[in-house]
Design an enzyme around this catalytic site. Sequence first.
Site, short mmCIF file in Angstrom:
data_model
loop_
_atom_site.label_atom_id
_atom_site.label_comp_id
_atom_site.label_asym_id
_atom_site.label_seq_id
_atom_site.Cartn_x
_atom_site.Cartn_y
_atom_site.Cartn_z
N TYR A 1 0.84 -1.20 0.00
CA TYR A 1 0.00 0.00 0.00
C TYR A 1 0.87 1.25 0.00
CZ TYR A 1 -3.33 3.51 1.66
OH TYR A 1 -4.09 4.64 1.79
N LYS B 1 1.35 4.27 -2.86
CA LYS B 1 1.20 5.69 -2.56
C LYS B 1 2.46 6.46 -2.99
CE LYS B 1 -2.82 6.25 -0.43
NZ LYS B 1 -3.81 7.26 -0.82
#
Length: 86
Positions: free
Chosen positions: A47, A51
């Site tokens: 994750y 980002k």
Amino acid sequence: MTLALALAAVESSVQRFIFISSIGVNGAETFDVPFTPADAAAPHSPYAVSKYEAETGLKKLAKQRGLDVVIIRPTAYTKRCVSSRY
């Protein structure tokens, strides 16, 4: 997805794009020293990597197309992070 949205924003004459990233881009721990904007990225999960990749792409788009990009890396508090007094 983020870059496609930012590109659509540019094509629609949007001047500023605000992206909510993740403090995870900085790493998993601060070792008792707060993260700063000057710290090197050290994403610690898939994750956080996604980002960071979005941040990198947005910065490139900003330079190429003149878009004002604001990147915010908010902290996250979980039950594990908060003392038992709450």
